[in-house]
Design a protein around this motif. Sequence first.
Motif, mmCIF file in Angstrom:
data_model
loop_
_atom_site.group_PDB
_atom_site.id
_atom_site.type_symbol
_atom_site.label_atom_id
_atom_site.label_comp_id
_atom_site.label_asym_id
_atom_site.label_seq_id
_atom_site.Cartn_x
_atom_site.Cartn_y
_atom_site.Cartn_z
ATOM 1 N N LYS A 44 0.834 -1.209 0.000
ATOM 2 C CA LYS A 44 0.000 0.000 0.000
ATOM 3 C C LYS A 44 0.863 1.252 0.000
ATOM 4 O O LYS A 44 0.598 2.207 -0.738
ATOM 5 N N ARG A 45 1.908 1.233 0.801
ATOM 6 C CA ARG A 45 2.740 2.427 1.001
ATOM 7 C C ARG A 45 3.663 2.690 -0.188
ATOM 8 O O ARG A 45 3.771 3.815 -0.669
ATOM 9 N N ARG A 46 4.330 1.665 -0.679
ATOM 10 C CA ARG A 46 5.366 1.853 -1.702
ATOM 11 C C ARG A 46 4.920 1.536 -3.110
ATOM 12 O O ARG A 46 5.478 2.066 -4.072
ATOM 13 N N ASN A 47 3.935 0.652 -3.269
ATOM 14 C CA ASN A 47 3.514 0.257 -4.613
ATOM 15 C C ASN A 47 2.126 0.758 -4.982
ATOM 16 O O ASN A 47 1.674 0.552 -6.105
ATOM 17 N N ARG A 48 1.447 1.381 -4.016
ATOM 18 C CA ARG A 48 0.109 1.928 -4.233
ATOM 19 C C ARG A 48 -0.899 0.850 -4.635
ATOM 20 O O ARG A 48 -1.801 1.084 -5.428
ATOM 21 N N LEU A 49 -0.709 -0.333 -4.065
ATOM 22 C CA LEU A 49 -1.638 -1.436 -4.295
ATOM 23 C C LEU A 49 -2.547 -1.564 -3.084
ATOM 24 O O LEU A 49 -2.068 -1.712 -1.950
ATOM 25 N N HIS A 50 -3.822 -1.499 -3.304
ATOM 26 C CA HIS A 50 -4.783 -1.607 -2.211
ATOM 27 C C HIS A 50 -5.136 -3.082 -2.021
ATOM 28 O O HIS A 50 -6.048 -3.620 -2.647
ATOM 29 N N VAL A 51 -4.357 -3.739 -1.157
ATOM 30 C CA VAL A 51 -4.477 -5.186 -0.974
ATOM 31 C C VAL A 51 -4.631 -5.503 0.507
ATOM 32 O O VAL A 51 -4.324 -4.690 1.386
ATOM 33 N N SER A 52 -5.071 -6.718 0.770
ATOM 34 C CA SER A 52 -5.096 -7.249 2.128
ATOM 35 C C SER A 52 -4.109 -8.408 2.190
ATOM 36 O O SER A 52 -3.565 -8.838 1.158
ATOM 37 N N SER A 53 -3.892 -8.933 3.379
ATOM 38 C CA SER A 53 -2.965 -10.059 3.530
ATOM 39 C C SER A 53 -3.448 -11.283 2.757
ATOM 40 O O SER A 53 -2.640 -12.137 2.373
ATOM 41 N N ASP A 54 -4.742 -11.377 2.500
ATOM 42 C CA ASP A 54 -5.274 -12.508 1.728
ATOM 43 C C ASP A 54 -4.824 -12.466 0.266
ATOM 44 O O ASP A 54 -4.910 -13.470 -0.443
ATOM 45 N N ASP A 55 -4.350 -11.299 -0.177
ATOM 46 C CA ASP A 55 -3.887 -11.141 -1.560
ATOM 47 C C ASP A 55 -2.390 -11.391 -1.697
ATOM 48 O O ASP A 55 -1.824 -11.222 -2.782
ATOM 49 N N VAL A 56 -1.730 -11.794 -0.589
ATOM 50 C CA VAL A 56 -0.277 -11.982 -0.573
ATOM 51 C C VAL A 56 0.046 -13.439 -0.271
ATOM 52 O O VAL A 56 -0.515 -14.034 0.650
ATOM 53 N N VAL A 89 1.469 -11.300 -5.438
ATOM 54 C CA VAL A 89 0.288 -10.500 -5.102
ATOM 55 C C VAL A 89 -0.742 -10.713 -6.198
ATOM 56 O O VAL A 89 -0.449 -10.514 -7.387
ATOM 57 N N ALA A 90 -1.937 -11.141 -5.822
ATOM 58 C CA ALA A 90 -2.993 -11.395 -6.805
ATOM 59 C C ALA A 90 -4.335 -11.499 -6.099
ATOM 60 O O ALA A 90 -4.403 -11.641 -4.870
ATOM 61 N N ARG A 91 -5.379 -11.422 -6.882
ATOM 62 C CA ARG A 91 -6.742 -11.619 -6.377
ATOM 63 C C ARG A 91 -7.324 -12.874 -7.009
ATOM 64 O O ARG A 91 -6.713 -13.501 -7.856
ATOM 65 N N GLU A 92 -8.531 -13.215 -6.586
ATOM 66 C CA GLU A 92 -9.248 -14.270 -7.285
ATOM 67 C C GLU A 92 -9.657 -13.750 -8.661
ATOM 68 O O GLU A 92 -9.828 -12.533 -8.810
ATOM 69 N N PRO A 93 -9.724 -14.601 -9.684
ATOM 70 C CA PRO A 93 -9.752 -16.052 -9.594
ATOM 71 C C PRO A 93 -8.389 -16.720 -9.560
ATOM 72 O O PRO A 93 -8.300 -17.949 -9.720
ATOM 73 N N PHE A 94 -7.315 -15.954 -9.339
ATOM 74 C CA PHE A 94 -5.972 -16.532 -9.427
ATOM 75 C C PHE A 94 -5.448 -17.080 -8.108
ATOM 76 O O PHE A 94 -4.719 -18.070 -8.089
#
Length: 390
Positions: free
Chosen positions: A88-100, A254-259
């Motif tokens: 979130k801080r360095r890559n500007r990706l709005h993710v949760s730990s479930d996406d890592v 780092v990814a979301r579903e369906p991946f």
Amino acid sequence: MTTKKHTLRLARRLEEVGFSDIVQIRNKVLELRAAGQTVHAFHGGEPFFETPDAVKFAMVRALVENKTKYAPSSGIPVLREALAEKLKRRNRLHVSSDDVLITAGGAHALYVAFQAVLDPGDDMLLFSPYWTPIRDMVTGTQARALLVPTATARRNGLTKTLEEFATPHTKAIYYNTPQNPTGIVFSRAEAEEVAAFAKKHNLIVIADEAYEDLVYEGEHVSIASLPGMAERTITAYTFSKSYGMTGWRIGYIVAREPFMTGLRKLVLYSANGVSTPTQWAALEALSLPQSYFDDRLKEYRQRRDLLVRGLNALGLECDPPAGAFYAMPSITRIHRDSRKAAALLLEKAHVATIPGVVFGAQGEGHVRFGYSVPLPAIEAGLEALSKFLK
């Protein structure tokens, strides 16, 4: 019950997968050194600095505290949460730990990404020159790599060039910035162009950000941070280059579903997760201050400038790379065949480089110098080159 006799053999999908030329060159360098020869080593791809002491002590602490049992195959929760904050801080990706998802290095992250999305008969667009294992990873899925000349794409327009190389079977794009081996850093406008192309053609993007902290000119843009890209991008990261942790073998996806479900399966069944104490050490690495990265970048810039200035002075034309720690000068004054040029450099000057052609046909006429070595080593290598070229 009778069984048909057959010849013992490997799976057919491995028949076109080779071993890296870089490994063969590394072995030759070891042979020369074992014979007492001095070799000026520019063939490698490791940071010049050691793993920070704080990270090493964290590993020791984890061992003493008996943090040595199986961890969740996706990674220890506290590390995944810390990475979500970093992203979130360095890559500007709005993710949760479930996406890592924690992996055994960046290469493992890329391997499971390709395995997760590519089917036999699929095509994948791949900017070239490219890091050598990538094409073999794609081939190992029984998909086909379509080599897109990076220089042509930047000159004629990325959209136009991608349209020319895409096929009805194209499913994904491999997007690496900063690039290995060229040091090219794609601009925000170029990232937006690739993103627009991916959305137009409903493609998956597999982004490789191994050198995210090594940008001298421009800015590093995570393509997944652009509008509409998080849901179609799988991004691979590593602790190897930023933290001097190449031998620790730890990275993340780092990814979301369906991946994500498929990626978790592939990590589970390929490695059953990453070494538990290594993950605690990686957690400590994330607490290093910004000054740590600033200092490393300054030191890399010194090395880049020294090497590039020296190569150009010797008539080996070389543009300053905008990122990573590689330079690719033209070596046509030595030999038009980059394999022969690299062999001559190693045999006659004892300067170890990587022939450009191993990174794809678009690398022919060049060799790759890795400048993640001490400054005196660069000076000595340039002196050896000078004597050879006289």
